[in-house]
Design an enzyme around this catalytic site. Structure first.
Site, PDB file in Angstrom:
ATOM      1  N   GLN A 176       0.833  -1.209   0.000  1.00 34.21           N
ATOM      2  CA  GLN A 176       0.000   0.000   0.000  1.00 34.21           C
ATOM      3  C   GLN A 176       0.864   1.253   0.000  1.00 34.21           C
ATOM      4  O   GLN A 176       0.575   2.216  -0.716  1.00 34.21           O
ATOM      5  CB  GLN A 176      -0.934  -0.010   1.213  1.00 34.21           C
ATOM      6  CG  GLN A 176      -1.992  -1.113   1.129  1.00 34.21           C
ATOM      7  CD  GLN A 176      -2.867  -1.190   2.349  1.00 34.21           C
ATOM      8  OE1 GLN A 176      -2.686  -0.451   3.309  1.00 34.21           O
ATOM      9  NE2 GLN A 176      -3.820  -2.101   2.329  1.00 34.21           N
ATOM     10  N   ASP A 327      -2.129 -11.622   4.460  1.00 32.65           N
ATOM     11  CA  ASP A 327      -3.539 -11.664   4.853  1.00 32.65           C
ATOM     12  C   ASP A 327      -3.996 -13.073   5.243  1.00 32.65           C
ATOM     13  O   ASP A 327      -5.151 -13.260   5.633  1.00 32.65           O
ATOM     14  CB  ASP A 327      -4.418 -11.140   3.707  1.00 32.65           C
ATOM     15  CG  ASP A 327      -4.210  -9.645   3.477  1.00 32.65           C
ATOM     16  OD1 ASP A 327      -3.812  -8.944   4.427  1.00 32.65           O
ATOM     17  OD2 ASP A 327      -4.439  -9.181   2.343  1.00 32.65           O
TER      18      ASP A 327
END
Ligand code: S3P
Length: 446
Positions: A176, A327
């Site tokens: 990100q 994740d």
């Protein structure tokens, strides 16, 4: 809005063997970027297979608020983009709900515009650190006009008349942050460089190139990536087929491994090597996962996964693997709860700043369900109980975190006693079809 709705618990019960074929929704990372880059590029972008989860829809709404035209015709999303450098000032705050990726990447995308943009989100997103994105943007001339304490949302950005290109070494393994700086570079004169010591998912680089950005990647002799983007070039609309999300496939996959007698096929899963750490780890644990029909689609590796119930054994997962499965640790911890021996997961510091403090949330969820585990500062060790004997019986606090909810529902399918999660609502942020898809495979969740 799911996060404003009343909590809706869900309970998973020991199920008989799972079987059948499943197709998980489109990859979340690629879906966010498809809306963003399509909304920015000149001309038309057409997208099939898009994840229609709440997080991605927030990104679509943000792009619409800044001038993109987005419609859906017969399962295909069609975008008329504004052209690079031509986003409009949004009239209202951009509400990103639960979505870290949508908000952080959009901060990069709009930060270097000479306009005012306000970002708001739900209780989970408002706790997450945004300084990691704001710091490099400040170096480019972006002003943070307002923010909650500790550089948190709600926050308001105002870009400079002319942004300054920077060379930025990303201090943590974060796709990100890398992406936010590259996107800021799109509206900046000259060359913006991101130095990435530890490789993270490379969807931004691949897709921007596909849209026509002048972007180069060199990897030096230490394995450090240098990504250079030339700003203010033209981006042109593309045709995109989004492959299935490996981070969503992880839930039926682990369920099939731990529910005895299961044999399922998960079709069309993205196999980009920056995303396949969980499959590698599970295979090391003895999982029977077969990659069938391996192919290339839209510049990405894709495969169908045949998964059969397996006797798992504990392993040590090295820290350098974390970015390729960041994740997936909650559901790996569930798999480890059914493995023989100890599984040690290392290098988990980034889990503390996800939709929840995922390291703590997983450890508490394991404990209330009878799993013997130890939470370290950036490690988790889990001592499993093959067959799930004695496991279950607890209610898990999900802390507005979709992956905590889905992981513990998977646990309940093979544990001796049922497992309850306090709220199923957030599952819609990334995997709205989860309940129906799992039920079709034979999972008992209500
Ligand atoms: C994402 C990057 C990862 C990941 C998130 C999606 C992306 O976050 O956890 O779900 O699409 O770039 P970090 O960059 O914070 O590791």
């Amino acid at each position: 809005m799911a996060h404003d709705a009343e909590s809706r618990p869900a309970t998973a019960r020991r199920s008989s063997s799972l079987s059948g074929t499943a197709r998980v929704p489109g990859d979340k990372s690629i879906s966010h970027r498809s809306f963003m880059f399509g909304g920015l590029a000149s001309g038309e972008t057409r997208i099939t297979g898009l994840l229609e989860g709440e997080d991605v829809m927030r990104t679509g709404d943000a792009m619409k608020a800044m001038g993109a035209k987005i419609t859906k015709n017969d399962g295909e999303w069609v975008i008329q983009g504004v052209g690079n450098g031509c986003l409009l000032e949004p009239k209202e705050p951009l509400d990103f709900g639960n979505a870290g990726t949508g908000s952080r990447l959009t901060m990069g995308l709009v930060g270097t515009y000479d306009m005012r943009t306000t970002f708001v989100g739900d209780a989970s997103l408002s706790k997450r650190p945004m300084g990691r994105v704001l710091d490099p943007l400040r170096l480019m001339g972006v002003q943070v006009l307002e923010s909650a304490s500790g550089d948190r949302m709600p926050l308001t950005l105002h870009g400079p008349k002319h942004a300054a290109p920077i060379e930025y070494r990303v201090p943590m393994a974060s796709a990100q942050v890398k992406s936010a700086v590259l996107l800021a570079g799109l509206n900046t004169p000259g060359v913006t460089t991101v130095i990435e010591p530890v490789m993270t998912r490379d969807h931004t680089e691949k897709m921007l190139k596909g849209f026509g950005a002048e972007l180069e990647v060199d990897t030096d002799s230490h394995g450090v990536r240098h990504i250079r983007i030339k700003g203010q070039g033209k981006l042109t609309g593309q045709i995109i087929a989004v492959p299935g999300d490996p981070s969503s496939a992880a839930f039926p996959l682990v369920a099939a491994l731990i529910v005895p007698g299961s044999d399922i096929l998960i079709e069309n899963v993205l196999m980009n090597p920056t995303r396949t750490g969980l499959i590698l780890t599970l295979q090391e644990m003895g999982a029977q996962i077969e990659l069938v029909n391996q192919r290339s689609a839209g510049g990405e590796d894709v495969a169908d996964l045949r998964v059969r119930a397996s006797d798992l054994k504990g392993v040590t997962v090295p820290p350098e693997r974390a970015p390729s499965m960041i994740d997936e640790y909650p559901v790996l911890a569930v798999a480890a709860s059914f493995a023989e021996g100890e599984t040690l997961m290392q290098g988990l510091e980034e889990l503390r700043v996800k939709e929840s403090d995922r390291l703590a949330a997983v450890a508490r969820g394991l404990e209330v369900n009878g799993v013997d585990c130890t939470e370290g500062h950036e490690t988790l060790s889990v001592r499993g109980k093959p067959g799930g004997k004695g496991l279950g019986g607890g209610t898990v606090a999900t802390h507005l975190d979709h992956r905590i909810a889905m992981s513990f529902l998977v646990m309940g399918l093979a544990a001796e006693k049922p497992v309850t999660v306090d709220d199923r609502n957030m599952i819609a942020t990334s995997f709205p079809e989860f309940m129906g898809l799992m039920a079709d495979l034979g999972a008992q969740i209500d």
